[in-house]
Design a protein around this motif. Structure first.
Motif, PDB file in Angstrom:
ATOM      1  N   THR A 120       0.832  -1.205   0.000  1.00  0.00           N
ATOM      2  CA  THR A 120       0.000   0.000   0.000  1.00  0.00           C
ATOM      3  C   THR A 120       0.867   1.256   0.000  1.00  0.00           C
ATOM      4  OG1 THR A 120      -1.768  -1.143   1.190  1.00  0.00           O
ATOM      5  CG2 THR A 120      -1.781   1.273   1.248  1.00  0.00           C
ATOM      6  N   GLY A 121       1.885   1.266   0.850  1.00  0.00           N
ATOM      7  CA  GLY A 121       2.753   2.435   0.938  1.00  0.00           C
ATOM      8  C   GLY A 121       3.457   2.744  -0.366  1.00  0.00           C
ATOM      9  N   VAL A 122       3.966   1.719  -1.027  1.00  0.00           N
ATOM     10  CA  VAL A 122       4.679   1.930  -2.286  1.00  0.00           C
ATOM     11  C   VAL A 122       3.718   2.441  -3.362  1.00  0.00           C
ATOM     12  CG1 VAL A 122       5.966   0.808  -4.149  1.00  0.00           C
ATOM     13  CG2 VAL A 122       6.463   0.234  -1.767  1.00  0.00           C
ATOM     14  N   ALA A 145      -1.545   6.622   3.143  1.00  0.00           N
ATOM     15  CA  ALA A 145      -1.009   5.262   3.131  1.00  0.00           C
ATOM     16  C   ALA A 145      -1.348   4.528   4.419  1.00  0.00           C
ATOM     17  CB  ALA A 145       0.504   5.299   2.916  1.00  0.00           C
ATOM     18  N   CYS A 146      -1.199   5.211   5.538  1.00  0.00           N
ATOM     19  CA  CYS A 146      -1.503   4.589   6.830  1.00  0.00           C
ATOM     20  C   CYS A 146      -2.982   4.246   6.925  1.00  0.00           C
ATOM     21  CB  CYS A 146      -1.093   5.523   7.966  1.00  0.00           C
ATOM     22  SG  CYS A 146      -1.352   4.827   9.616  1.00  0.00           S
ATOM     23  N   ALA A 147      -3.847   5.163   6.516  1.00  0.00           N
ATOM     24  CA  ALA A 147      -5.286   4.945   6.608  1.00  0.00           C
ATOM     25  C   ALA A 147      -5.728   3.788   5.718  1.00  0.00           C
ATOM     26  CB  ALA A 147      -6.031   6.221   6.232  1.00  0.00           C
ATOM     27  N   ILE A 148      -5.217   3.753   4.487  1.00  0.00           N
ATOM     28  CA  ILE A 148      -5.618   2.684   3.570  1.00  0.00           C
ATOM     29  C   ILE A 148      -5.095   1.338   4.040  1.00  0.00           C
ATOM     30  CG2 ILE A 148      -5.346   1.791   1.229  1.00  0.00           C
ATOM     31  CD1 ILE A 148      -5.418   4.622   0.201  1.00  0.00           C
ATOM     32  N   SER A 149      -3.862   1.301   4.525  1.00  0.00           N
ATOM     33  CA  SER A 149      -3.322   0.028   5.024  1.00  0.00           C
ATOM     34  C   SER A 149      -4.119  -0.454   6.231  1.00  0.00           C
ATOM     35  CB  SER A 149      -1.842   0.180   5.391  1.00  0.00           C
ATOM     36  OG  SER A 149      -1.675   1.039   6.510  1.00  0.00           O
ATOM     37  N   THR A 166       4.996   0.821   8.589  1.00  0.00           N
ATOM     38  CA  THR A 166       5.573   0.297   7.342  1.00  0.00           C
ATOM     39  C   THR A 166       5.042   1.059   6.133  1.00  0.00           C
ATOM     40  OG1 THR A 166       5.824  -1.914   8.305  1.00  0.00           O
ATOM     41  CG2 THR A 166       5.786  -1.759   5.902  1.00  0.00           C
ATOM     42  N   ALA A 167       3.754   1.358   6.138  1.00  0.00           N
ATOM     43  CA  ALA A 167       3.154   2.106   5.030  1.00  0.00           C
ATOM     44  C   ALA A 167       3.630   3.553   5.018  1.00  0.00           C
ATOM     45  CB  ALA A 167       1.634   2.050   5.143  1.00  0.00           C
ATOM     46  N   VAL A 168       3.708   4.174   6.183  1.00  0.00           N
ATOM     47  CA  VAL A 168       4.149   5.570   6.265  1.00  0.00           C
ATOM     48  C   VAL A 168       5.590   5.709   5.786  1.00  0.00           C
ATOM     49  CG1 VAL A 168       4.647   7.481   7.838  1.00  0.00           C
ATOM     50  CG2 VAL A 168       2.529   6.186   8.085  1.00  0.00           C
ATOM     51  N   ALA A 174      13.413   8.639   2.798  1.00  0.00           N
ATOM     52  CA  ALA A 174      14.128   8.749   1.520  1.00  0.00           C
ATOM     53  C   ALA A 174      14.804   7.439   1.120  1.00  0.00           C
ATOM     54  CB  ALA A 174      15.167   9.868   1.602  1.00  0.00           C
ATOM     55  N   GLU A 175      15.427   6.741   2.082  1.00  0.00           N
ATOM     56  CA  GLU A 175      16.114   5.486   1.763  1.00  0.00           C
ATOM     57  C   GLU A 175      15.132   4.432   1.269  1.00  0.00           C
ATOM     58  OE1 GLU A 175      19.878   4.850   4.570  1.00  0.00           O
ATOM     59  OE2 GLU A 175      18.038   5.217   5.711  1.00  0.00           O
ATOM     60  N   ILE A 176      13.979   4.370   1.919  1.00  0.00           N
ATOM     61  CA  ILE A 176      12.987   3.363   1.530  1.00  0.00           C
ATOM     62  C   ILE A 176      12.321   3.748   0.213  1.00  0.00           C
ATOM     63  CG2 ILE A 176      10.764   2.365   2.191  1.00  0.00           C
ATOM     64  CD1 ILE A 176      11.759   2.371   5.070  1.00  0.00           C
ATOM     65  N   ILE A 177      12.067   5.029   0.017  1.00  0.00           N
ATOM     66  CA  ILE A 177      11.491   5.478  -1.250  1.00  0.00           C
ATOM     67  C   ILE A 177      12.418   5.110  -2.408  1.00  0.00           C
ATOM     68  CG2 ILE A 177      10.967   7.532  -2.615  1.00  0.00           C
ATOM     69  CD1 ILE A 177       9.822   8.802  -0.083  1.00  0.00           C
ATOM     70  N   ALA A 178      13.731   5.242  -2.189  1.00  0.00           N
ATOM     71  CA  ALA A 178      14.700   4.913  -3.241  1.00  0.00           C
ATOM     72  C   ALA A 178      14.692   3.428  -3.582  1.00  0.00           C
ATOM     73  CB  ALA A 178      16.097   5.329  -2.806  1.00  0.00           C
TER      74      ALA A 178
END
Length: 302
Positions: A120-122, A145-149, A166-168, A174-178
């Motif tokens: 969901t977060g991605v 993302a948090c609400a939908i997850s 995890t969703a947030v 930035a590291e996880i977005i990359a």
């Protein structure tokens, strides 16, 4: 409120999934194996508090050390430049090694809750990233993302609170977005590693998991369905082959069920699930009637 509307609002996915999920056969495995999968022949009793504290501490420590070492040294993982630690795994460690008897810590929740949240977060990040000024609304992406997850976990009965983080993280770190889509298998892999360690450590003096999929007895549910041969497909087809009649008899509030006839007042508006319940009751009456008649038939033949 209309019963059909209530049935929709009270939707439970397990009413559908439990019909196809196989019941647990852990008890059939060799005892050393079944023990470390949570099975106990005798009633389980929680050990003393300090024993729980010790195993909770050791599990959290080893679990996160293993994950951290994998992220830092595993050749196949380091090329994706993962963060030192996915912060939400710390919260999962508390559930996996401390509050191990709660539904939130069971394997279905721990694995699927985290995985659904990562996915969901991605997805939410990818959608918000379509906006050229997405950094200005990044905080909105995290909230969405948090609400939908949360909604997905609640709908699928996989609620695992660390999944919200995890969703947030997938929308704000930035590291996880990359990492992009690879973040999802990282979360899945990490959750599985922590679960495997939990099955080892938590079963030395404790018992985990309480169940693997659901606390419901799937074997009994399937036995009942096989006996009655009744489908709950949401329509009056569940009563096909049976004598069903709408009636305006003297008592308009009475449903009459016999082994071979089912009378429903005209004033009753029943949905498919409610009809299925009546059908199951009638099938049970037919079964009991057949069992009562069998001894008499046998004696007459003698």
């Amino acid at each position: 409120m209309h019963p059909r509307i209530l049935s929709v609002l009270d939707y439970d996915i397990d009413n559908h999934l439990n019909r196809i999920v196989p019941h647990s056969r852990v008890s059939r495995l060799p005892k050393p194996v079944s023990r470390f999968l949570g099975y106990r022949e005798n009633e389980y009793k929680e050990p003393t508090r300090l024993v729980v504290v010790f195993w909770s501490f050791l599990g959290s420590l080893l679990g996160l050390l293993i994950i951290g070492a994998m992220y830092k040294y595993a050749p196949g993982l380091t090329r994706w430049n993962p963060p030192i630690m996915i912060a939400s795994l710390g919260a999962s460690a508390i559930l996996d090694y401390n509050s191990i008897r709660t539904p939130l810590a069971q394997p279905r929740n721990a694995i699927l809750g985290q995985t659904f949240s990562a996915l969901t977060g991605v997805i939410i990040h990818k959608l918000f990233h379509l906006n050229s000024n997405w950094e200005d609304v990044q905080w909105v992406a995290g909230a969405v993302a948090c609400a939908i997850s949360s909604a997905i976990m609640a709908t699928t009965n996989t609620v695992h609170p660390p999944g919200g983080a995890t969703a947030v993280l997938a929308t704000t770190n930035a590291e996880i977005i990359a990492m992009g889509w690879i973040y999802i298998p990282f979360v899945l892999m990490s959750s599985c590693v922590m679960l495997a360690l939990a099955c080892i450590l938590n079963n030395i003096q404790r018992a985990y998991p309480v169940y693997w999929w659901t606390p419901a007895d799937l074997k009994k549910e399937k036995d009942i369905e096989d006996l009655e041969q009744v489908s709950s497909n949401g329509s009056e087809k569940v009563l096909r082959g049976q004598s069903m009649a709408r009636t305006s008899q003297a008592d308009p509030d009475t449903v009459v069920i016999s082994p071979h006839h089912l009378y429903i007042p005209d004033t009753f508006d029943l949905d498919g699930d409610e009809l299925a319940v009546l059908s199951r009751l009638q099938a049970r009456l037919r079964w009991d009637s057949a069992m009562d008649e069998r001894p008499r038939a046998d004696s007459s033949e003698g």
